[in-house]
Each structure stands twice: as C-alpha cells, then as structure tokens.
Design a protein around this motif. Structure first.
Motif, PDB file in Angstrom:
ATOM      1  N   ASP A   1      15.649  16.472  17.586  1.00  9.66           N
ATOM      2  CA  ASP A   1      15.404  17.490  18.539  1.00  9.66           C
ATOM      3  C   ASP A   1      15.868  17.231  19.770  1.00  9.66           C
ATOM      4  O   ASP A   1      15.555  18.300  20.750  1.00  9.66           O
ATOM      5  CB  ASP A   1      14.218  18.157  18.098  1.00  9.66           C
ATOM      6  CG  ASP A   1      12.990  17.042  18.681  1.00  9.66           C
ATOM      7  OD1 ASP A   1      13.335  15.750  18.799  1.00  9.66           O
ATOM      8  OD2 ASP A   1      11.763  17.444  18.614  1.00  9.66           O
ATOM      9  N   GLY A   2      16.101  15.956  20.226  1.00  7.49           N
ATOM     10  CA  GLY A   2      16.366  15.675  21.405  1.00  7.49           C
ATOM     11  C   GLY A   2      15.284  14.977  22.330  1.00  7.49           C
ATOM     12  O   GLY A   2      15.306  14.754  23.508  1.00  7.49           O
ATOM     13  N   GLU A   3      14.283  14.884  21.861  1.00  6.90           N
ATOM     14  CA  GLU A   3      13.227  14.090  22.406  1.00  6.90           C
ATOM     15  C   GLU A   3      13.629  12.564  22.908  1.00  6.90           C
ATOM     16  O   GLU A   3      14.319  11.898  22.034  1.00  6.90           O
ATOM     17  CB  GLU A   3      11.805  13.749  21.552  1.00  6.90           C
ATOM     18  CG  GLU A   3      10.720  13.156  22.028  1.00  6.90           C
ATOM     19  CD  GLU A   3      10.762  11.787  22.045  1.00  6.90           C
ATOM     20  OE1 GLU A   3      10.228  11.072  22.949  1.00  6.90           O
ATOM     21  OE2 GLU A   3      11.367  11.059  21.014  1.00  6.90           O
ATOM     22  N   GLY A   4      13.493  12.240  24.155  1.00 11.01           N
ATOM     23  CA  GLY A   4      14.004  10.962  24.670  1.00 11.01           C
ATOM     24  C   GLY A   4      15.363  10.975  25.483  1.00 11.01           C
ATOM     25  O   GLY A   4      15.907  10.245  25.947  1.00 11.01           O
ATOM     26  N   VAL A   5      15.849  12.542  25.310  1.00 10.29           N
ATOM     27  CA  VAL A   5      17.176  12.552  26.066  1.00 10.29           C
ATOM     28  C   VAL A   5      17.054  13.454  27.319  1.00 10.29           C
ATOM     29  O   VAL A   5      16.135  14.439  27.113  1.00 10.29           O
ATOM     30  CB  VAL A   5      18.038  13.239  25.092  1.00 10.29           C
ATOM     31  CG1 VAL A   5      19.567  13.619  25.773  1.00 10.29           C
ATOM     32  CG2 VAL A   5      18.119  12.771  23.811  1.00 10.29           C
ATOM     33  N   THR A   6      17.563  12.717  28.534  1.00  9.02           N
ATOM     34  CA  THR A   6      17.521  13.764  29.685  1.00  9.02           C
ATOM     35  C   THR A   6      19.080  14.202  29.718  1.00  9.02           C
ATOM     36  O   THR A   6      19.847  13.380  29.678  1.00  9.02           O
ATOM     37  CB  THR A   6      16.929  12.965  30.655  1.00  9.02           C
ATOM     38  OG1 THR A   6      15.575  12.693  30.654  1.00  9.02           O
ATOM     39  CG2 THR A   6      17.193  13.687  31.896  1.00  9.02           C
ATOM     40  N   ILE A   7      19.268  15.277  30.003  1.00  9.73           N
ATOM     41  CA  ILE A   7      20.640  15.990  30.169  1.00  9.73           C
ATOM     42  C   ILE A   7      20.938  16.598  31.619  1.00  9.73           C
ATOM     43  O   ILE A   7      20.004  17.490  32.077  1.00  9.73           O
ATOM     44  CB  ILE A   7      20.952  17.134  29.186  1.00  9.73           C
ATOM     45  CG1 ILE A   7      20.775  16.654  27.676  1.00  9.73           C
ATOM     46  CG2 ILE A   7      22.432  17.664  29.425  1.00  9.73           C
ATOM     47  CD1 ILE A   7      20.811  17.506  26.813  1.00  9.73           C
ATOM     48  N   LEU A   8      21.807  15.914  32.602  1.00 16.26           N
ATOM     49  CA  LEU A   8      22.013  16.493  33.903  1.00 16.26           C
ATOM     50  C   LEU A   8      22.932  17.604  33.548  1.00 16.26           C
ATOM     51  O   LEU A   8      23.898  17.525  33.050  1.00 16.26           O
ATOM     52  CB  LEU A   8      22.325  15.593  34.527  1.00 16.26           C
ATOM     53  CG  LEU A   8      21.230  14.353  35.181  1.00 16.26           C
ATOM     54  CD1 LEU A   8      20.134  15.251  35.888  1.00 16.26           C
ATOM     55  CD2 LEU A   8      20.842  13.738  34.066  1.00 16.26           C
ATOM     56  N   VAL A   9      22.909  18.744  34.410  1.00 19.46           N
ATOM     57  CA  VAL A   9      23.842  19.775  34.254  1.00 19.46           C
ATOM     58  C   VAL A   9      24.249  20.273  35.819  1.00 19.46           C
ATOM     59  O   VAL A   9      23.388  20.350  36.664  1.00 19.46           O
ATOM     60  CB  VAL A   9      23.126  20.995  33.822  1.00 19.46           C
ATOM     61  CG1 VAL A   9      23.857  22.498  33.664  1.00 19.46           C
ATOM     62  CG2 VAL A   9      22.284  20.854  32.436  1.00 19.46           C
TER      63      VAL A   9
END
Length: 318
Positions: free
Chosen positions: A13-21
């Motif tokens: 589910d994306g836990e542990g992921v940081t996404i910069l926009v």
C-alpha cells in the motif's frame, strides 16, 4: 529482479515510501493529473508536494531526518526532477520509484515506465532493477548523477536561450530560440589527450546509443556501463549545427530528405568508461547540460569529467 538486489521492507500500500511531487513539471503536456491515481494505488505512502521555490534536496533531507525515514524514495516529475531524485536516492542508499510527470520523460521511457501506471505496476510486482548510471564533475568538484546524457555546446546554448524566453512556453520559446541560435550559435574549444578541437557540440550518453543519432537525449538501455561520446566538429554551418540536434525519427527523416544534416565526416564517436575534457579557455561556454538541466560554469574554461557506474542505482522497472 536483478540478482543481488534486495527488496526493501515496504508495504504493497506504499507504507515506507515517500513521494516528492514537482507541480511545475510538464504542466503543458500532461493531460490528466496522475496524483489521484498514485494516492489511490499507494494510500499509505507519504506524499510531499513541493511549494513554489522549495528545493527537492531540502524536502528529501527533511524526510530522512524524520523519525520514520523512507525506505523507497519516489518522485513525480520530469527528467530533471527524476535525475536529481536518483542522485539523492543513491546518496541515501534507497531505491527510486520514478513516476513520469514531465514534458519528455526520457529516462522513464527508456526504463519502460513512461506511464505512471507502468511504474506503479513494477512497484506492486517488486520488479526492482540495478542499473548503470553516470557521474559528472566539474573541476574536480562533487559528482552529480546522470541518467541520460551530458551535453556541451549548441544544445545547452539553445536550452539557455529557450529558458530565457520561458514566458512564451516551451514550443514557441523553442522556435524563437532555434531562430536565434541559427544567427548566433558559436563553436566551443575542447582539448583532450593533447588534441585540441573546435566543435559545435558534444553529447555523452549513458550506455551505447543509436549510431545514426548525434543528439542523444535518451539512453537506449539500462545495463550498459559505458559512455557513448559523440563530437560534432565545427566544419559546417550553424544550420547544420542546429539540424544535428534533432532527435525525433520523423524530424531526422525530413532533415535528411532536405539534405541539411551534417555529413558523417563531421562527427567523431568513442565508447569509454571514463571521459574527461578541458573546455576553453578560448570559446568557452558558460553552461552545460545533464538530463535537460542547465548548469552554470566559468567562462574562463573548466574541466568536465564523466564516468560510467555499473549497478549505480536501484529503480522499479519491468
């Protein structure tokens, strides 16, 4: 998955992921906002939208200084943002999740993740690859990661002119910049291994590239840990110099039919693992380009060093 590439401990589910926009990337060409799709597919990911003027480096530093630093660094943006995020992912020794959101998305297309859905599918499948990159340094300074190519000469001059006319938009600004460069483009002086040359342009691609193309904006593969160097010697006109920058197959076909492309005798090619050149001091440019990003340099001359790095980056790709 490439042998020896360990999957990070992250949730589906994306836990542990940081996404910069980067909200400024490709606003004129992205037909629909991919961010809702990213939020739906990765509901547990931390998504950080950069404010106007906020540096990507600062946002990444804040993320890794938090109590729960990312185990995967994601970026939604164009080639420049993806390239810088790749550099930061390497520095923090985490994989990169590259989500194409720019005008051309050269690296994403080469990696088979030209659409956001492709990258998200690779993440869901755990398809993590270790790929070759390059590093570029000026005058012995800190190296910067390169995903596609480094360029000197006519292309940086064109890009700088188009940037100065940013209020016109990329398409019209490009037309005006091309016209201006047809009138004022100037060769540059380079020296290497005791040889000096006056050239229109230099391109250094990550990996072997299309032998029929001079302007290598996009790499051809992911695993080839060499540099493909193309030099256009200044033996012809400015028209030929600008024509050599064409990289679309249709555009190249038209220019070839019109017989304005430079002859093969004006070009030099080398395949190296490391390439270093002294630029100037006469006819030295004040900018060079890597992955579409302009970098200012001294007009008094500088030394540019590029080296290939095998298995330099882990990235989600099919």
């Amino acid at each position: 998955m490439t042998p020896g590439t360990e999957l990070p401990d992250v949730g589906a589910d994306g836990e542990g992921v940081t996404i910069l926009v980067n909200p400024g990337s490709g606003t004129a060409v992205v037909r629909s906002d991919p961010l809702p799709t990213v939020r739906r597919r990765l509901p547990a990911a931390r998504i950080v939208e950069l404010d106007d003027g906020q540096r990507l480096d600062d946002a990444v530093a804040d993320a890794f200084a938090s109590s729960h630093p990312p185990r995967v660094l994601g970026i939604l943006g164009g080639d420049g943002s993806v390239s810088r995020a790749a550099h930061l992912a390497r520095a923090h020794e985490v994989p990169l999740l590259a989500l194409a959101g720019g005008t051309f998305n050269h690296f994403a297309r080469a990696a088979g993740i030209g659409a956001v859905d492709d990258a998200l599918a690779a993440f869901a499948a755990g398809s993590l690859r270790s790929i070759a990159v390059a590093e570029v340094a000026v005058d012995g300074g800190d190296p910067v990661t390169v995903l596609n190519a480094v360029s000197l000469g006519a292309y940086p001059q064109f890009l700088a002119e188009r940037t100065r006319r940013g209020s016109l938009g990329k398409w019209l600004g490009g037309v005006v910049a091309t016209w201006q460069e047809l009138r004022s483009a100037r060769p540059i002086d380079i020296a290497r291994d005791g040889r000096r040359a006056r050239v229109w342009s230099v391109f250094v691609s990550v990996g072997r590239n299309d032998p029929d193309r001079h302007a290598m904006m996009q790499r051809a593969g992911l695993d080839d840990a060499v540099l493909d160097v193309r030099i256009h010697h200044a033996r012809g006109s400015r028209l030929r110099a600008m024509a050599s920058l064409a990289f679309g197959r249709r555009t190249l076909a038209v220019l070839r039919a019109l017989r304005v492309l430079p002859p093969a005798s004006e070009f030099e090619r080398a395949v190296e693992t490391r390439w270093e050149v002294r630029v100037g001091p006469d006819a030295a440019p004040d900018v060079f380009v890597h992955d579409g990003e302009l970098e200012e340099v001294s007009r008094d001359g500088f030394t540019l060093a590029v080296r290939a790095v095998a298995d330099g980056l882990r990235v989600y790709a099919p």
